[in-house]
Design an enzyme around this catalytic site. Sequence first.
Site, PDB file in Angstrom:
ATOM      1  N   HIS A 162      40.016  39.271  29.999  1.00  0.00           N
ATOM      2  CA  HIS A 162      40.423  38.579  31.235  1.00  0.00           C
ATOM      3  C   HIS A 162      41.939  38.708  31.404  1.00  0.00           C
ATOM      4  O   HIS A 162      42.690  38.636  30.435  1.00  0.00           O
ATOM      5  CB  HIS A 162      40.014  37.106  31.171  1.00  0.00           C
ATOM      6  N   GLU A 204      44.127  36.741  32.371  1.00  0.00           N
ATOM      7  CA  GLU A 204      44.937  35.629  31.858  1.00  0.00           C
ATOM      8  C   GLU A 204      45.239  35.829  30.376  1.00  0.00           C
ATOM      9  O   GLU A 204      46.272  35.385  29.877  1.00  0.00           O
ATOM     10  CB  GLU A 204      44.216  34.298  32.121  1.00  0.00           C
ATOM     11  N   GLU A 250      38.528  42.428  38.485  1.00  0.00           N
ATOM     12  CA  GLU A 250      39.258  41.247  38.943  1.00  0.00           C
ATOM     13  C   GLU A 250      40.717  41.621  39.190  1.00  0.00           C
ATOM     14  O   GLU A 250      41.526  41.614  38.251  1.00  0.00           O
ATOM     15  CB  GLU A 250      39.196  40.144  37.888  1.00  0.00           C
ATOM     16  N   ASN A 295      33.093  30.970  35.479  1.00  0.00           N
ATOM     17  CA  ASN A 295      34.124  30.946  34.434  1.00  0.00           C
ATOM     18  C   ASN A 295      34.918  29.654  34.606  1.00  0.00           C
ATOM     19  O   ASN A 295      35.738  29.548  35.507  1.00  0.00           O
ATOM     20  CB  ASN A 295      35.031  32.180  34.586  1.00  0.00           C
TER      21      ASN A 295
END
Length: 240
Positions: A95, A97, A164, A6
């Site tokens: 994700h 973020e 994650e 990524n």
Amino acid sequence: MYFIANWKMYGGLNSLNSLHKVNKFFKTFKKNKSLRIIYCPPNTLIRPMSKKLKKSNIEVGAQNCHEKDSYGPFTGSVNSKMLKNVGAKYVIVGHSENRQAGETDKLINQKIKSALRSGLKVIFCIGETLSQKRKKITNKVLNKQIKLGLNKIRNNSKVFIAYEPVWSIGTGVIPKSNELFTTINFIKKKIKKSKVFYGGSVNPKNINELKSIINIDGFLVGGASQDSKKFIDIIKKTYN
Ligand code: 13P
């Protein structure tokens, strides 16, 4: 094993020069049939990267998509159909973020559905924050993310899960092996038959520890994946 690079918001056309190293390595390593490498560069590089990797078995994916798969007046947005059109086979959705920037579970669910309709495979990210971990509500948080993110998706065969933990991304800190094993197991029980990857500060130094966790099906690599030498090192050590 899956290794997903990524690249986040890094890279220009000259970054593609380093790919030949990974490509060369992959060709010599092909004996191991279980190895899969997927690069998720910024959208600007999907097309040139796909072209460059045309004759290789390395696949290309995107890092996000809009929730609609029809065209529309959404300035600055790119949908899954457009990503597929330029060579993406996968898309990362959810994700942390992007969750931190306001992406909700409902929106993530719409994005996953749209990506699947467009024929992309989905790398669906889940993970708890540090404060949620401290409150010991990790399983509850993951359960909710899975339930809402995959709401009304009957066929999960094209959805991969990437666990994650938010506190592990870009920090150099990884979960304790026994905790990670237990969490991956928890996720696998919730989503039967799905491959589960781990992401968060994966690097050549900690890969020996991470690879010993036997229920992990692959790794999402952020920072270290921009350096092809480090990325190759991670893969090599995993199979050693
Ligand atoms: P780092 O490997 O830089 O911690 O990033 C992990 C990540 O966010 C992969 O999606």
